[in-house]
Scaffold this active site. Structure first.
Site, PDB file in Angstrom:
ATOM      1  N   GLU A 116      -6.242 -12.456   2.505  1.00 40.50           N
ATOM      2  CA  GLU A 116      -7.246 -11.544   2.506  1.00 40.50           C
ATOM      3  C   GLU A 116      -7.802 -11.329   1.125  1.00 40.50           C
ATOM      4  O   GLU A 116      -7.386 -10.889   0.282  1.00 40.50           O
ATOM      5  CB  GLU A 116      -6.545 -10.079   2.866  1.00 40.50           C
ATOM      6  CG  GLU A 116      -5.526 -10.047   4.208  1.00 40.50           C
ATOM      7  CD  GLU A 116      -5.035  -8.795   4.376  1.00 40.50           C
ATOM      8  OE1 GLU A 116      -4.903  -7.914   3.234  1.00 40.50           O
ATOM      9  OE2 GLU A 116      -4.440  -8.394   5.459  1.00 40.50           O
ATOM     10  N   HIS A 148       0.898  -1.236  -0.039  1.00 38.76           N
ATOM     11  CA  HIS A 148      -0.202   0.042   0.041  1.00 38.76           C
ATOM     12  C   HIS A 148       0.905   1.254  -0.075  1.00 38.76           C
ATOM     13  O   HIS A 148       0.517   2.349  -0.598  1.00 38.76           O
ATOM     14  CB  HIS A 148      -1.068   0.135   1.301  1.00 38.76           C
ATOM     15  CG  HIS A 148      -2.107  -0.841   0.992  1.00 38.76           C
ATOM     16  ND1 HIS A 148      -3.105  -0.722   0.494  1.00 38.76           N
ATOM     17  CD2 HIS A 148      -2.212  -2.223   1.607  1.00 38.76           C
ATOM     18  CE1 HIS A 148      -4.138  -1.591   0.456  1.00 38.76           C
ATOM     19  NE2 HIS A 148      -3.701  -2.569   1.243  1.00 38.76           N
ATOM     20  N   HIS A 174      -7.632  -7.856  -0.538  1.00 41.16           N
ATOM     21  CA  HIS A 174      -6.373  -6.948  -1.008  1.00 41.16           C
ATOM     22  C   HIS A 174      -5.814  -7.608  -2.007  1.00 41.16           C
ATOM     23  O   HIS A 174      -5.710  -8.915  -2.361  1.00 41.16           O
ATOM     24  CB  HIS A 174      -5.379  -7.582   0.253  1.00 41.16           C
ATOM     25  CG  HIS A 174      -4.254  -6.933  -0.162  1.00 41.16           C
ATOM     26  ND1 HIS A 174      -3.681  -5.694   0.264  1.00 41.16           N
ATOM     27  CD2 HIS A 174      -3.091  -7.221  -0.985  1.00 41.16           C
ATOM     28  CE1 HIS A 174      -2.262  -5.521  -0.126  1.00 41.16           C
ATOM     29  NE2 HIS A 174      -1.970  -6.645  -0.976  1.00 41.16           N
ATOM     30  N   ASP A 176      -7.655  -2.355  -1.455  1.00 43.88           N
ATOM     31  CA  ASP A 176      -8.478  -3.236  -0.603  1.00 43.88           C
ATOM     32  C   ASP A 176      -9.921  -3.059  -1.296  1.00 43.88           C
ATOM     33  O   ASP A 176     -10.437  -1.869  -1.335  1.00 43.88           O
ATOM     34  CB  ASP A 176      -8.547  -2.976   0.652  1.00 43.88           C
ATOM     35  CG  ASP A 176      -7.092  -3.414   1.312  1.00 43.88           C
ATOM     36  OD1 ASP A 176      -6.360  -4.065   0.751  1.00 43.88           O
ATOM     37  OD2 ASP A 176      -6.784  -2.746   2.552  1.00 43.88           O
TER      38      ASP A 176
END
Length: 184
Positions: A156, A92, A159, A99
């Protein structure tokens, strides 16, 4: 490299770290602004076009994240299985991760089996302990993103990052940090 603001008719923003509605229970960003590196921005626009062509949309929860924000997340949950150690670096912080989730034509989030930011194995891609519909929605999101040059994070479902993210240097720009975090 200037970061680009995320804007597309098929994308809604629900920037959870600009609210306390996230796993920390605290506001991480002072401003709700979603930014990406130009390469990531172009890839996200492709994914949004594909989603829109199927009568779907994308809801973005997070994008570029300054190092100061990464430290706040790490202080809340210092677990490298779910939060990147800021000393190592975050995708990020390079502006090449996002996300997000899928929404239906009315803008309602599709069932993914767990909420965003659920930090346990139920959020892992390939988890068969969530309902079949959620598994199918995760696979649909993964397919749209993969076709658009994104790679999923195995732990995740929300993500995604560009391939080979380390070829993009971390963006530590005081102006960007001030924009999102009020100058911290």
């Amino acid at each position: 490299m200037p970061l680009l603001a995320i804007a597309h008719p098929a994308i809604t923003l629900d920037l959870r770290y600009a609210t306390a509605d996230n796993f920390t229970g605290q506001v991480i960003y002072d401003k709700a602004v979603a930014l990406l590196h130009p390469d990531a921005h172009a890839a996200l626009m492709r994914a949004a076009d594909l989603a829109q062509a199927q009568g779907l949309g994308l809801r973005v929860f997070d994008a570029y994240r300054p190092l100061a924000a990464q430290w706040r997340l790490w202080q809340a949950v210092p677990d490298p299985n779910y939060v990147a150690d800021p000393r190592v670096g975050s995708m990020h912080a390079r502006g090449v991760a996002v996300d997000l989730t899928l929404t239906d034509a009315q803008g309602q989030a599709l069932d993914m089996g767990t909420p965003f930011d659920t930090l346990n194995p139920l959020s892992w891609h390939g988890c068969t302990d969530v309902p079949p519909e959620a598994q199918a929605n995760r696979a649909r999101l993964a397919g749209l993103m993969a076709i658009s040059a994104w790679v999923h994070h195995p732990r995740e479902w929300w993500h995604y990052n560009l391939m080979d993210p380390k070829r993009y240097p971390p963006i530590e720009d005081a102006t960007m940090t001030a924009l999102l975090m009020g100058g911290l």
